[in-house]
Structures are given as structure tokens and as C-alpha cells.
Design a protein around this motif. Structure first.
Motif, PDB file in Angstrom:
ATOM      1  N   LEU A  99       0.883  -1.394  -0.064  1.00  0.00           N
ATOM      2  CA  LEU A  99       0.142  -0.163   0.042  1.00  0.00           C
ATOM      3  C   LEU A  99       0.819   1.325  -0.068  1.00  0.00           C
ATOM      4  N   GLU A 100       0.910   2.078  -0.754  1.00  0.00           N
ATOM      5  CA  GLU A 100       1.422   3.381  -1.088  1.00  0.00           C
ATOM      6  C   GLU A 100       0.627   4.514  -0.700  1.00  0.00           C
ATOM      7  N   TYR A 101       1.308   5.095   0.492  1.00  0.00           N
ATOM      8  CA  TYR A 101       0.550   6.444   0.926  1.00  0.00           C
ATOM      9  C   TYR A 101       1.629   7.643   0.908  1.00  0.00           C
ATOM     10  N   HIS A 102       1.322   8.909   0.582  1.00  0.00           N
ATOM     11  CA  HIS A 102       2.172  10.140   1.153  1.00  0.00           C
ATOM     12  C   HIS A 102       2.092  10.489   2.541  1.00  0.00           C
ATOM     13  N   SER A 103       3.221  10.465   3.214  1.00  0.00           N
ATOM     14  CA  SER A 103       3.177  10.489   4.811  1.00  0.00           C
ATOM     15  C   SER A 103       2.660  11.832   4.885  1.00  0.00           C
ATOM     16  N   GLN A 104       3.023  12.894   4.192  1.00  0.00           N
ATOM     17  CA  GLN A 104       2.487  14.163   4.448  1.00  0.00           C
ATOM     18  C   GLN A 104       0.955  14.433   4.588  1.00  0.00           C
ATOM     19  N   ASP A 105       0.203  13.851   3.825  1.00  0.00           N
ATOM     20  CA  ASP A 105      -1.091  14.235   3.540  1.00  0.00           C
ATOM     21  C   ASP A 105      -2.091  12.959   3.401  1.00  0.00           C
ATOM     22  N   GLU A 106      -1.523  11.869   3.674  1.00  0.00           N
ATOM     23  CA  GLU A 106      -2.324  10.634   3.323  1.00  0.00           C
ATOM     24  C   GLU A 106      -2.236   9.569   4.455  1.00  0.00           C
ATOM     25  N   VAL A 107      -1.847  10.199   5.687  1.00  0.00           N
ATOM     26  CA  VAL A 107      -1.685   9.515   7.010  1.00  0.00           C
ATOM     27  C   VAL A 107      -1.870  10.356   8.083  1.00  0.00           C
ATOM     28  N   ILE A 108      -2.822  10.053   8.951  1.00  0.00           N
ATOM     29  CA  ILE A 108      -3.124  10.538  10.281  1.00  0.00           C
ATOM     30  C   ILE A 108      -2.900   9.598  11.360  1.00  0.00           C
ATOM     31  N   VAL A 109      -2.261  10.122  12.321  1.00  0.00           N
ATOM     32  CA  VAL A 109      -2.046   9.374  13.475  1.00  0.00           C
ATOM     33  C   VAL A 109      -3.217   9.682  14.650  1.00  0.00           C
ATOM     34  N   THR A 110      -3.697   8.655  15.209  1.00  0.00           N
ATOM     35  CA  THR A 110      -4.966   8.912  15.975  1.00  0.00           C
ATOM     36  C   THR A 110      -4.941   8.420  17.521  1.00  0.00           C
TER      37      THR A 110
END
Length: 401
Positions: A99-110
Motif C-alpha cells: 500500500l502506497e501513501y504519501h506521509s504528508q497528507d495521506e496518513v493521520i495518527v490517531t
């Protein structure tokens, strides 16, 4: 020998109860916690109820947190989470599951994966929107969806189908008001998994009806006989899927409360707005511990997974040997044996088993209509406890059945 205990449920009422919001009044307390609370303070009870690893968080992860605390790292983090943690999550998901995500705007830590689920349902659910949930399914999904205004639609993931979601069942459930599909594979409570071939027809239906998918993959690492497959990895699905996971189950970090959501940047931006006004950010020390777990804790994860695999074999074989049919769980750390042949309701069976044999399990009905006639048993316990639980269960059935 276990000494029988009285069971005296109590209800609490108040003159102020009418001031509680109607939707909150109408939902029942957690059926899992209800059984867990009954075991509190009684060391004679063997609890197979709560879904929590029995391992302590690995020492080097705890040490990283202690060092950060000594350095005074006790401030807020960015709302979306520490940049280094988001980068590690993106790297880990790409290397582990493709799975490929851009860490700047496609990942939120909750704050745990639970907050991620709540944020998604708040962000995407308007009154009257239908939220489709396979049943049996995790006990929290229905209440969270209901609290956020959704209309719940249960779709049976039948035992005869290996507790998998089928395209036929999903298609029948869809109406013009359908908006969200919530899925959880590996599944709590059944341990079922979905293959790429299983997901393909589901993905086509989702795209045809323009649904958003909330995919709870908290047990992804605990897939035993195959590689975990996320629905987000299928063509055209990344943009309409929110992948939700965390560190609680695979890294034995339940109390650290660190989870994450990954997906479409526009959808995540909506979730982040809510997160900013509620939790603000996940605990900084938990985030630092999570960075350490991804950088240096993969061997620990694999070791715990192998322990769970061995316990699965021990426990499922034991259930079958005493006459309980049990689907072979392919993931998570739950067995979901059937008690249909006893003619007993799952809640009655579980309460009597707890009171008379001192074994706490969760009655299947709390996981939706599809769970009745089953019991959820966590094998995230020591082999000795599992063996003792099986002995008690066998004795109980000989006397009561």
C-alpha cells in the motif's frame, strides 16, 4: 477446583437520565466489557474475553519512551502526528502490504484505531445514510455508526461461507441511501480473512455504487496462513478506502493508544478537522514508542505472531475434541466455536459457564445477528490457561449438556 460464584447484575438509574442524549440512552453498554468487569478481582476466573495480547510491550520500545520522557519530550505534536511516525507508517505499509501513501497528507495518527473509526464516521455520515456492516462484526461498529447518525444495515457473513463477506450478500443490501461499507479482515470475532479473489467482486460493487470503504485492518499482521490482502490494494480502491490500523494487537501496545488512518487526502482532511477540535493529537510518548516499534520491533511482532499461531492450533483442536464445531481462524487471535447444537442462547451459555466453571468468554450475539449460537474465545492467553479453560469447558458440558 473452581468455586461457583453468584451472578447479580445491577442496573443504575437516575432522575437525570432523561437529560442524556436519546441515541446514547438507546445503545447498550459494551457486551465485551460487561463480561470483563464480571471477572475483575477474581483470580480464579480464566478470562478469554478481552481482545488483548498477554505480552508486555517489548523492552526496547518501553526504553525508547523512557529516554524521551527524560529528555522532556512531553509537548503537543502536529495534529496529524509526528512526521517521522507518519513516514515510518507509510514505509511499513508499502513494504508489508504493498500500500502506497504519501506521509504528508495521506496518513493521520490517531488515539488508537478506535478514534480513527469514529473520525471517519463523523466525517462521512449524515442522518439517513446507510452504513453496511458484515455480521458478525466487532461490537463497536454499530454503536459508533448509530451515534454519528447512520442507519445500520447488517449483512450476514455466514459460517457456511467461512464468515466471509460475499458479493451476493452485499449487492442485496445496497439501496440508494447506501454510503459506507465497514469491513474488518482479519475479522473480530471470527478470525476470517479475505483473499484477493474474495475482494475482487466486492470492489466492483463498491465502485459501481460509489461507496466509501472503512477497512479496519488492526489484525493485518496476525494473518497466519497467507499474506494479508487489503481491499485498498485492488485497482481503483485506494481513493475510496480509508485503511485504519494501529499498534495495539501486533506490537502488544494496547495501553499506548496509537492508531492511524490512511487514504484519500480529501477524505483525510475532513477527518483531520474533527481530530483538531477533539483529541488534537495522539499522546506524544505513544507516538515515540510507535516509531521505535516500526524501526526495531518487527522481530518482536513476528515472535508474538508465531506464539499466537501455536496457541490457535492448541485451542481450536481442543474445542473440536470436546465436541464443539469451530471454524479454523486464519487471522486475529479469536476462536468462534458454535454452540447451536446445545439449543442454548449464547448469552445464557456464557453466563452459566462463567458462574459455574469460571471461564469468561463473550456471547456471540453481541457481535450482531450473525453471531448468535457462537462464543468468542480469545486465545491471547498462555498455553497453560488455555489448557485449563478447555478442561473446565469440557467438564461443564458433560454436566450441563
Amino acid at each position: 477446583m473452581y468455586k461457583k460464584q453468584p451472578f447479580l447484575p445491577q442496573e443504575h438509574t437516575s432522575l437525570l437520565s432523561e437529560r442524556i442524549a436519546p441515541r446514547v440512552r438507546e445503545i447498550a453498554p459494551s457486551g465485551i466489557r460487561a463480561f470483563f468487569d464480571l471477572t475483575a478481582g477474581n483470580n480464579e476466573i480464566i478470562s478469554l474475553g478481552v481482545g488483548e495480547p498477554d505480552f508486555t510491550t517489548p523492552e526496547h520500545i518501553r526504553a525508547a519512551c523512557i529516554r524521551a520522557l527524560e529528555r522532556g519530550e512531553t509537548m503537543y505534536t502536529p495534529n496529524a502526528g509526528l512526521p517521522e511516525l507518519r513516514a515510518e507508517i507509510a514505509r511499513y505499509l508499502q513494504e508489508s502490504f504493498g500500500l502506497e501513501y504519501h506521509s504528508q497528507d495521506e496518513v493521520i495518527v490517531t488515539v488508537g484505531s478506535s478514534e480513527a473509526l469514529d473520525l471517519a464516521l463523523r466525517a462521512f455520515t449524515a442522518p439517513g445514510d446507510e452504513v453496511i456492516i458484515p455480521s458478525p462484526g466487532y461490537i463497536a461498529y454499530s454503536p459508533i455508526a448509530y451515534l454519528n447518525g447512520g442507519t445500520l444495515v447488517e449483512v450476514e457473513a455466514a459460517a457456511e461461507q467461512g464468515f466471509k463477506l460475499t458479493a451476493e450478500a452485499l449487492e442485496k443490501a445496497i439501496t440508494p441511501r447506501s454510503k459506507l461499507l465497514m469491513v474488518n479482515f482479519p475479522n473480530n470475532p471470527t478470525g476470517a480473512v479475505m483473499t484477493y479473489e474474495d475482494w475482487e467482486p466486492i470492489a466492483e460493487i463498491v465502485k459501481a455504487h460509489n461507496l466509501i470503504v472503512l477497512s479496519d485492518e488492526i489484525y493485518a499482521e496476525l494473518t497466519y496462513d497467507s499474506r494479508h490482502v487489503s481491499i485498498a490494494s485492488l485497482p481503483g480502491m485506494k481513493e475510496r478506502t480509508i485503511v485504519i490500523s494501529g499498534f495495539s494487537k501486533a506490537f502488544a501496545m494496547t495501553g499506548w493508544r496509537v492508531g492511524y488512518a490512511c487514504g484519500n487526502r480529501e477524505l483525510l482532511a475532513a477527518m483531520l478537522k474533527i481530530h483538531q477540535y477533539t483529541a488534537m493529537c495522539a499522546p506524544v510518548l505513544g507516538q515515540i514508542a510507535a516509531v521505535e516499534s516500526l524501526r526495531h520491533g518487527l522481530r518482536d511482532k513476528d515472535y508474538m505472531k508465531e506464539c499466537f499461531r501455536q496457541r490457535r492450533s492448541l485451542f481450536v483442536e481442543g474445542l473440536r475434541s470436546i465436541g464443539l464445531h469451530c471454524h479454523e481462524p486464519q487471522g486475529a487471535f479469536y476462536a468462534f466455536p458454535s454452540i447451536r447444537h446445545t439449543g442454548r442462547k449464547s448469552e445464557d451459555f456464557a453466563l452459566q459457564l462463567l458462574r459455574e466453571a469460571g471461564v469468561a468468554v463473550v456471547p456471540g450475539h453481541v457481535f450482531g445477528k450473525g453471531g448468535e449460537g457462537h462464543l468468542r474465545c480469545s486465545y491471547a492467553a498462555s498455553p497453560a490457561k488455555l489448557a485449563e479453560a478447555l478442561e473446565r469447558l469440557e467438564s461443564f458440558m458433560k454436566v450441563k449438556m
